[in-house]
Scaffold this motif. Structure first.
Motif, mmCIF file in Angstrom:
data_model
loop_
_atom_site.group_PDB
_atom_site.id
_atom_site.type_symbol
_atom_site.label_atom_id
_atom_site.label_comp_id
_atom_site.label_asym_id
_atom_site.label_seq_id
_atom_site.Cartn_x
_atom_site.Cartn_y
_atom_site.Cartn_z
ATOM 1 N N ALA B 64 11.005 -4.006 4.575
ATOM 2 C CA ALA B 64 9.576 -4.219 4.834
ATOM 3 C C ALA B 64 9.088 -3.124 5.766
ATOM 4 O O ALA B 64 9.756 -2.782 6.744
ATOM 5 N N ASP B 67 3.921 -5.374 7.865
ATOM 6 C CA ASP B 67 3.435 -6.291 6.839
ATOM 7 C C ASP B 67 2.534 -5.546 5.852
ATOM 8 O O ASP B 67 1.721 -6.130 5.159
ATOM 9 N N HIS B 90 7.372 -11.397 -0.106
ATOM 10 C CA HIS B 90 6.261 -10.445 0.012
ATOM 11 C C HIS B 90 5.718 -9.950 -1.316
ATOM 12 O O HIS B 90 4.583 -9.505 -1.391
ATOM 13 N N ILE B 174 1.808 -4.878 0.322
ATOM 14 C CA ILE B 174 1.839 -6.336 0.500
ATOM 15 C C ILE B 174 0.417 -6.795 0.804
ATOM 16 O O ILE B 174 -0.222 -6.247 1.695
#
Lengths: 168, 290
Positions: B64, B67, B90, B174
């Motif tokens: 990731a 975010d 995600h 995402i």
């Protein structure tokens, strides 16, 4: 074209060979090692008859070259039986439920079924259908193959169940 | 069904890959080979050198980026993405699509980057990449280049990737908020090529009004198509009837053709039905999140 030296562990035994890069893994198993249990069907990834376990996971042996399997572990249908002349629990279940007719797809079905049972002993019917979804069978209509994998799962679960408590 | 002759190198590093790609010749990268090897067996592809990137661990990761995005190494196997908790959390759209990619035996070998580089018009991973406007990083001797996957796919097996470039990672954005996604596909058999595939992702506000929508179709042209007509739903509630009406307007944006499997008209009808289902599935999923 340059030939390449490879060492592949097949059914627990290491084989050292020099191969043409374009030799597929299925041709290597059948022609070089004379392990003819793995079947070469469509040779372009559609039928699943050539399925083997690569480091424990089911793959198409026609969709990889033997050079790509260098230093990897391969299990073929010959490696499923516990000993010469014996059947594994899954093979025995195939026999019992009549999960084959001509037998051409059987090595691939056994590999796909065994790979599933190695992950779970409690597969749903959908899990089984998904696991053999890449394997073509033109004889059985698949129902007996699904039954065989269900039967083997039941037996493997029972084999692993705790013993009945001793009666007083 | 035997491949023509070729030489083979198992590359130890990305630098070695770039050096080999820089040489003249019909050089091809092989990762999982699940698209390339059938093409070689049918002699539709005849590379003179195969560069195997299987040993390059730096190309296999799922991380990731805050975010904002999920970065997936190009040689990450499809099965590893399918089982990844990060992908499920995600990128639920990718998680759903992966179930439709080939079958377990091919997902155990096939890679995320390989599917994108091979650009099969019915492939699911390129479709998700186009829907979410993912970006790819490609390495060559000249360094790294960023490629927008929204205009990466030119046609079957044809992409913006240059012959001296190796994909290294895909960056999927995402979405935040009340997000839902939907993926639907029709194929002759569960593991077969998609005749038509549809995917959609939506965001809803607390009242259930659509604030963002992306939709795309596969199998209706030479490459995945991001369709814009359904974006007219942004700012409105996603009632079933409104969705069906909005999706009816995609006709001018797709150019399906007849082939040996089905006709163009069939593809048009199925595209509308599947896309409506995908948007409704996405809506319902978003409504379940708070």
């Amino acid at each position: 074209m340059k030939r390449t030296e490879i060492t592949i562990a097949v059914n627990g035994r290491a084989y050292h060979r020099t191969v043409e890069p374009r030799t597929t893994l299925v041709d290597f198993l059948r022609d070089e090692l004379r392990l003819t249990g793995t079947h070469a069907g469509c040779e372009h990834g559609v039928c699943g008859a050539c399925s083997v376990l690569l480091d424990g996971e089911p793959v198409r042996s026609c969709l990889m070259f033997a050079v790509q399997a260098d230093r990897r572990q391969v299990t073929t249908v010959e490696g499923l039986a516990p000993g010469a002349g014996e059947l594994s629990i899954l093979q025995d279940a195939f026999w019992e439920t009549h999960a084959m007719q001509c037998g051409f797809c059987t090595p691939g079905m056994l590999i796909a079924g065994q790979a599933l049972l190695n992950r779970t002993l409690d597969p749903t019917r959908d899990d089984i259908v998904e696991a053999i979804g890449g394997n073509l069978c033109r004889c059985t209509g698949y129902q007996q193959i699904i039954e065989a994998i269900e039967l083997a799962a039941r037996r493997l679960r029972a084999a692993n169940a705790p013993a009945e408590p001793a009666r007083p | 069904m035997k491949a023509a002759e070729f030489d083979y190198v198992r590359a130890a590093s990305l630098d070695e890959v770039c050096d080999l790609l820089d040489e003249s010749g019909e050089h091809k990268i092989i990762a999982g080979g699940q698209t390339l090897v059938p093409l070689m067996a049918m002699r539709l592809a005849r590379p003179t050198l195969l560069i195997d990137i299987a040993d390059i661990a730096a190309l296999r990761f799922i991380e990731a980026d805050g975010d904002e995005a999920l970065r997936i190494g190009a040689a990450t196997r499809q099965v590893d993405a399918e089982r990844s908790a990060l992908v499920r959390a995600h990128l639920p759209l990718l998680a759903k699509a992966l179930r439709w990619v080939g079958h377990p035996q091919t997902r155990n070998r096939g890679t995320i980057g390989g599917s994108i580089a091979a650009a099969d018009p019915s492939a699911e991973i390129p479709l998700v990449a186009v829907t979410l406007e993912a970006h790819a990083t490609a390495r060559s001797k000249d360094g790294d280049a960023t490629l927008a996957l929204a205009d990466f796919f030119h046609g079957p097996m044809m992409t913006a990737l240059q012959p001296d470039q190796c994909l290294t990672e895909i960056r999927f954005p995402i979405w935040s908020g009340r997000v839902g996604s939907g993926f639907h596909e029709v194929s002759a058999r569960a593991s077969d090529f998609a005749l038509v595939a549809a995917c959609a992702q939506v965001t809803l506000d607390p009242q259930g009004v659509c604030t963002r929508l992306a939709a795309a179709l596969g199998g209706v042209g030479a490459a995945p198509v991001r369709v814009r007509a359904p974006e007219a739903l942004v700012g409105r509630m996603l009632g079933d009837d409104a969705v069906v009406r909005a999706v009816a307007a995609i006709d001018g944006e797709i150019a399906p053709e007849d082939d040996q499997h089905v006709g163009a008209d069939y593809r048009r009808r199925v595209a509308r039905v599947l896309l409506a289902r995908a948007i409704i599935e996405a809506r319902d999923e978003a409504l379940r999140t708070s």
